[in-house]
Design a protein around this motif. Structure first.
Motif, PDB file in Angstrom:
ATOM      1  N   SER A  86      50.015 -39.270 -23.475  1.00 43.97           N
ATOM      2  CA  SER A  86      49.871 -39.847 -22.140  1.00 43.97           C
ATOM      3  C   SER A  86      49.415 -38.788 -21.146  1.00 43.97           C
ATOM      4  CB  SER A  86      51.202 -40.437 -21.669  1.00 43.97           C
ATOM      5  OG  SER A  86      51.206 -40.626 -20.274  1.00 43.97           O
ATOM      6  N   TRP A  98      46.842 -46.090 -20.084  1.00 46.88           N
ATOM      7  CA  TRP A  98      46.826 -47.465 -20.596  1.00 46.88           C
ATOM      8  C   TRP A  98      45.473 -48.155 -20.411  1.00 46.88           C
ATOM      9  CZ3 TRP A  98      49.708 -49.204 -24.175  1.00 46.88           C
ATOM     10  CH2 TRP A  98      51.029 -48.754 -24.326  1.00 46.88           C
ATOM     11  N   VAL A 100      55.121 -52.097 -27.933  1.00 42.45           N
ATOM     12  CA  VAL A 100      55.167 -50.695 -27.514  1.00 42.45           C
ATOM     13  C   VAL A 100      56.501 -50.120 -27.974  1.00 42.45           C
ATOM     14  CG1 VAL A 100      55.064 -49.098 -25.578  1.00 42.45           C
ATOM     15  CG2 VAL A 100      53.697 -51.192 -25.545  1.00 42.45           C
ATOM     16  N   THR A 106      57.691 -46.813 -28.093  1.00 37.34           N
ATOM     17  CA  THR A 106      58.372 -45.720 -27.398  1.00 37.34           C
ATOM     18  C   THR A 106      58.896 -46.107 -26.021  1.00 37.34           C
ATOM     19  OG1 THR A 106      56.128 -44.930 -26.900  1.00 37.34           O
ATOM     20  CG2 THR A 106      57.373 -43.713 -28.545  1.00 37.34           C
ATOM     21  N   TRP A 161      51.455 -52.317 -18.362  1.00 35.25           N
ATOM     22  CA  TRP A 161      52.101 -51.070 -18.732  1.00 35.25           C
ATOM     23  C   TRP A 161      51.600 -49.912 -17.867  1.00 35.25           C
ATOM     24  CZ3 TRP A 161      56.485 -50.475 -20.766  1.00 35.25           C
ATOM     25  CH2 TRP A 161      56.971 -51.326 -21.757  1.00 35.25           C
ATOM     26  N   GLU A 197      54.054 -47.402 -15.882  1.00 34.58           N
ATOM     27  CA  GLU A 197      54.046 -45.959 -16.098  1.00 34.58           C
ATOM     28  C   GLU A 197      53.776 -45.194 -14.809  1.00 34.58           C
ATOM     29  OE1 GLU A 197      52.296 -42.525 -19.084  1.00 34.58           O
ATOM     30  OE2 GLU A 197      51.080 -44.316 -18.741  1.00 34.58           O
ATOM     31  N   PHE A 235      56.585 -41.991 -21.008  1.00 35.02           N
ATOM     32  CA  PHE A 235      55.963 -41.768 -22.316  1.00 35.02           C
ATOM     33  C   PHE A 235      55.722 -40.279 -22.553  1.00 35.02           C
ATOM     34  CE2 PHE A 235      54.932 -46.107 -21.054  1.00 35.02           C
ATOM     35  CZ  PHE A 235      55.406 -46.801 -22.154  1.00 35.02           C
ATOM     36  N   TYR A 246      52.648 -42.305 -26.129  1.00 33.82           N
ATOM     37  CA  TYR A 246      52.563 -43.742 -26.346  1.00 33.82           C
ATOM     38  C   TYR A 246      52.664 -43.966 -27.852  1.00 33.82           C
ATOM     39  CZ  TYR A 246      49.957 -43.673 -21.861  1.00 33.82           C
ATOM     40  OH  TYR A 246      49.545 -43.477 -20.562  1.00 33.82           O
ATOM     41  N   GLN A 247      53.499 -44.864 -28.258  1.00 30.90           N
ATOM     42  CA  GLN A 247      53.540 -45.253 -29.670  1.00 30.90           C
ATOM     43  C   GLN A 247      53.591 -46.767 -29.700  1.00 30.90           C
ATOM     44  OE1 GLN A 247      55.029 -42.639 -32.838  1.00 30.90           O
ATOM     45  NE2 GLN A 247      56.716 -44.083 -32.946  1.00 30.90           N
ATOM     46  N   PHE A 248      52.590 -47.365 -30.291  1.00 26.10           N
ATOM     47  CA  PHE A 248      52.468 -48.823 -30.209  1.00 26.10           C
ATOM     48  C   PHE A 248      51.926 -49.388 -31.516  1.00 26.10           C
ATOM     49  CE2 PHE A 248      48.723 -46.758 -28.435  1.00 26.10           C
ATOM     50  CZ  PHE A 248      47.674 -47.374 -29.103  1.00 26.10           C
TER      51      PHE A 248
END
Length: 448
Positions: free
Chosen positions: A312, A383, A400, A402, A427, A431, A438, A442-444
């Motif tokens: 991020s 994002w 998402v 995380t 998102w 953020e 994050f 970001y983990q999605f």
């Protein structure tokens, strides 16, 4: 607190090391991500070297040595300590306790006298563990790495530089996997996490899963343990990292995972298609992340799932001023430069926004610190860029990972028309209001 003041050159005399078996285990088996505890350990290491062992017991001495080894000797070292260590290394023979003193400052495998002393004292379990970490495990990793296949050449210039980084500093160093994993089918796992999703076209009973950029293998091995019937292929640029991963898979009895050296950019020639592809913290280190992501998209079955992690830009802005290129190429010079920069960071004012790096586990080892702040290549995202990439790749966001539970609750309160919390634009709003959300990337999940 006294040790912390001493480390930051503010004076103070740190207290001696306590006799605490739980602390010894913590130091032997984990990375301790705390600046004040590091200050204490650094001060105690110095006291033992300069003032003498003074009857200290083997267990705490070995535990401290194991933590120094785990940190890859990232700790502060003064000139008189360097001189004292050099003198110690010049001795033709050492006792096992003196070998542990060497291990507080240098890889004991580089000292024949230290190795022999550890071997002579290996009836002691704690000394045997130091010997295993220094000698036995690295030798096993080299043997594992030597026989792994290479699926692709590594021709891209950036890929070669990143490979070279991880050949010097395999990342991350880890000792255990999550003991709380409950093995279940991919179908059950996904339906628990994403109840609104459909899984037409993929095999959820015996899924084929690709981990693209597995590093030293912790996540790939946990994934192989998580899903019933899964077969995992895990690839990475660094053969040394893969050797670590393969050794740990063998030690943990994980037989449903295969490792190979490969560059993501060359995987497009593979005929196999995967039900799930996981790529965590990898794409943003490529010269052209979208080119790599496009290759992986082509390996995904229709309806297949991708789990992606990216840096991020907003979160990492807090410590952007600390990030830098390291110009030297020699492994020893690189390590010395990281150590110098890292120890300067520990002297930041505690209210400096950049001091947030003290809260990251990666800061507490040389390889982690290099990955965090001094990587060969880093691309950061927001994002809006992720949303555009998903559209270009014909993928839809499905979750998402995380985002904390509290943040997801806030999201649904703020955007009640999107209860699945899968709108990248929303998102982005969240953020910007909570810019540290994050920090861990970001983990999605997304779906073809």
């Amino acid at each position: 607190d006294a040790a912390w003041r001493w480390l930051r050159a503010e004076g103070g005399a740190p207290p001696p090391w306590p006799a605490d078996p739980l602390l010894d285990l913590l130091l032997a088996w984990t990375t301790v991500p705390d600046p004040k505890l590091e200050a204490w350990m650094t001060a105690e290491r110095r006291r033992l070297l300069i003032e003498g062992l003074g009857g200290v017991k083997t267990e705490p001495l070995a535990a401290l040595a194991l933590q120094a080894m785990t940190a890859e000797y990232a700790w502060r070292e003064a000139a008189d300590e360097t001189a004292a260590v050099a003198a110690l290394l010049s001795w033709e023979s050492l006792t096992s306790e003196e070998a542990l003193l060497v291990a507080l400052y240098r890889d004991p495998a580089t000292s024949p006298a230290a190795v022999k002393a550890l071997q002579d004292g290996a009836e002691d379990n704690t000394i045997a563990l130091v010997l295993s970490r220094a000698v036995t495990e690295p030798e096993a990793e080299k043997a594992c790495a030597a026989v792994l296949p290479a699926l692709t050449p590594i021709a891209d210039t950036t890929s070669a530089k990143v490979r070279d980084q991880y050949e010097i500093h395999p990342y991350p160093r880890w000792r255990s996997v999550d003991g709380q994993i409950r093995r279940k089918s991919l179908d059950a796992h996904l339906r628990d996490r994403f109840p609104a999703m459909r899984f037409d076209g993929i095999d959820t009973a015996r899924p084929r899963l690709l981990v693209a950029g597995c590093g030293t293998g912790r996540h790939a091995i946990q994934t192989a343990a998580r899903y019933e019937g899964v077969e995992v292929t895990a690839v990475d640029l660094s053969r040394r990292s893969l050797g670590y991963a393969a050794r740990m898979a063998d030690a943990l009895g994980r037989t449903n995972i295969s490792f190979a050296q490969a560059d993501i950019l060359g995987l497009g020639a593979m005929e196999e298609r995967f039900d799930v592809i996981e790529c965590s913290g990898v794409l943003h280190h490529m010269a052209d992340p979208m080119a790599g992501w496009q290759v992986l998209r082509g390996l995904l079955k229709p309806g297949g799932l991708m789990r992606v992690a990216l840096y991020s830009d907003i979160a990492r802005a807090r410590f952007a001023k600390l990030q830098a290129e390291i110009d030297v190429e020699d492994a020893q010079a690189i390590s010395g430069e990281i150590r110098c920069r890292r120890n300067a960071i520990l002297k930041l004012p505690e209210d400096d926004p950049a001091a947030i790096v003290w809260q990251t586990g990666d800061f507490y080892s040389l390889s982690g610190c290099r990955d965090l702040l001094y990587h060969r290549r880093e691309v950061r995202y927001g994002w809006p860029e992720i949303g555009e990439a998903l559209r270009e790749l014909d993928l839809k966001l499905v979750g998402v990972e995380t985002a904390t539970a509290a943040l997801k609750v806030f999201y649904r309160e703020r955007f009640p028309d999107d209860p699945a919390a899968v709108n990248p634009s929303n998102w982005d709003v969240i953020e910007r209001e909570y810019p540290d959300s994050f920090l861990a990337m970001y983990q999605f999940w997304c779906q073809a």
